[in-house]
Scaffold this active site. Structure first.
Site, mmCIF file in Angstrom:
data_model
loop_
_atom_site.group_PDB
_atom_site.id
_atom_site.type_symbol
_atom_site.label_atom_id
_atom_site.label_comp_id
_atom_site.label_asym_id
_atom_site.label_seq_id
_atom_site.Cartn_x
_atom_site.Cartn_y
_atom_site.Cartn_z
ATOM 1 N N ASP A 1 -66.835 68.652 62.920
ATOM 2 C CA ASP A 1 -67.057 68.164 61.561
ATOM 3 C C ASP A 1 -67.532 69.270 60.633
ATOM 4 O O ASP A 1 -67.305 69.208 59.432
ATOM 5 C CB ASP A 1 -68.061 67.010 61.569
ATOM 6 C CG ASP A 1 -67.435 65.737 62.106
ATOM 7 O OD1 ASP A 1 -67.006 64.912 61.283
ATOM 8 O OD2 ASP A 1 -67.330 65.591 63.332
ATOM 9 N N ARG B 1 -70.641 60.167 53.406
ATOM 10 C CA ARG B 1 -70.895 60.727 54.740
ATOM 11 C C ARG B 1 -71.116 62.220 54.565
ATOM 12 O O ARG B 1 -70.180 62.953 54.243
ATOM 13 C CB ARG B 1 -69.749 60.441 55.719
ATOM 14 C CG ARG B 1 -69.553 58.956 55.994
ATOM 15 C CD ARG B 1 -68.874 58.695 57.312
ATOM 16 N NE ARG B 1 -69.752 58.981 58.442
ATOM 17 C CZ ARG B 1 -69.325 59.052 59.701
ATOM 18 N NH1 ARG B 1 -68.052 58.880 59.984
ATOM 19 N NH2 ARG B 1 -70.172 59.315 60.679
#
Length: 362
Positions: A242, A89
């Protein structure tokens, strides 16, 4: 300050045990990760999700990889494996920082002087440190956030997006951790949790955490946020992050950017809650943040959650015509100009500028 009892990541007898977040809230089950490949699967398929939890899982994945070896890998072999981990990811910066920190302990120039036993011990100690540090940072940033709200117990209405609680971290949480701490400080809360399409982290995970904690809440669809802000007194929007660029542009779960625009229009403070691990001073602004594109079927059906054999974990549900094309960016970037403040374990950055960020994290 009380921490959440939810523990999504456990390290027991040299095995990593992960709460399988794909099947919540209907089922509580755990996945045992015994190899690095198991960890990569868990991250990519979102058994575990949330930037801090992904990074911690990655750190334990490195330990599992080394524990499974009988001889020291070459530096090239090690790098290849950790590159595979990083690719699982790519948007959140936390996982990359874990890998870089490990390589700083065993740099290529000095790699020949290392030995497998030392690497195994170092990797496990580092992963356990990451687990403990993240929890401490979450508790500290949540305590810092209290200064943004009235000191005396008050009724507060808060909107949040995606899942930023104990499930996304080592425990307690970032944005949802702030909400927990406000409750613990005596405030009477009502939380409006965005469902967070298409993966439904808000509906499946945040709503579940709020219910487990006994925090009054409403689940709303993402497109209800404007109506809620125009018809109810909302005191703040609090989200996670994030990756945060040098200028404060913030990548977070898709749908965060329009939520910030709506908050700006209605004069509602929009806060980002994140630890220093989410900062990336190597990129000047949000245009340099890579955005993960996920599978189209996560948008077009409810059958995208599958186990390792490909068997659906939830009942199949078709939402769109067969063959329709769909876009599925997992994140968007909210410009710093829309962010009222960034809540961190080092303090609150407001206004959000590169100068203030660098001053805080120097």
């Amino acid at each position: 300050m009380q921490e959440s009892g939810l523990k999504p990541i456990l390290w027991t007898n040299k095995e990593l045990i992960l709460l399988d977040q794909r099947v919540l809230p209907g089922t509580t089950s755990y996945l045992k990760a015994k190899t690095l490949e198991d960890c990569i699967f868990a991250i990519r398929e979102m058994v575990v999700r949330g930037a801090p939890a992904i990074a911690i899982t990655g750190a334990f994945g490195i330990a599992l990889y080394l524990n499974g070896l009988s001889s020291q890998p070459t530096f090239s072999q090690l790098k290849t494996k950790l590159d595979e981990l990083l690719e699982s990811r790519p948007t959140a910066v936390n996982l990359r920082l874990v890998i870089e920190e490990f390589f700083s302990r065993f740099p290529e120039a000095d790699y020949s002087s290392a030995n497998l036993e030392k690497m195994q011990k170092s990797a496990e100690e580092f992963a356990l440190f990451m687990l403990e540090e993240d929890l401490e940072n979450n508790l500290t940033l949540s305590k810092n956030a209290l200064s943004l709200f009235p000191k005396s117990p008050s009724s507060l209405n808060i909107i949040t997006h995606c899942n930023t609680g104990a499930l996304a971290t080592a425990g307690h949480g970032t944005a949802l951790g702030v909400i927990r701490s406000l409750r613990d400080a005596g405030h009477s809360l009502t939380v409006f949790a965005d469902e967070t399409r298409p993966y439904l982290q808000g509906a499946r995970l945040t709503a579940w955490e709020l219910k487990e904690e006994g925090i009054p809440s409403y689940l709303i669809t993402d497109n209800m946020a404007g109506w809620v802000m125009s018809s109810r007194k909302i005191h703040a929007v609090i989200v996670g992050a994030d990756r945060i660029a040098s200028n404060g542009d913030t990548a977070n779960k898709i749908g965060t950017y329009p939520l910030a625009i709506i908050a700006k229009h209605h004069g509602v403070p929009f806060y980002v809650a994140a630890t220093s691990k989410s900062m990336d001073f190597r990129i000047p602004d949000g245009s340099h943040i890579p955005i993960e594109m996920r599978k189209e079927n996560e948008v077009t059906s409810f059958g995208f959650l599958k186990d390792a054999t490909g068997k659906p974990l939830l009942n199949e549900g078709v939402l769109a015509p067969n063959g329709i094309k769909a876009l599925n960016p997992s994140f968007d970037v909210t410009p710093a100009s829309l962010i009222s403040g960034i809540i961190t374990e080092r303090g609150i950055i407001s206004p959000v500028t590169e100068e203030n960020l660098r001053k805080t994290f120097s």
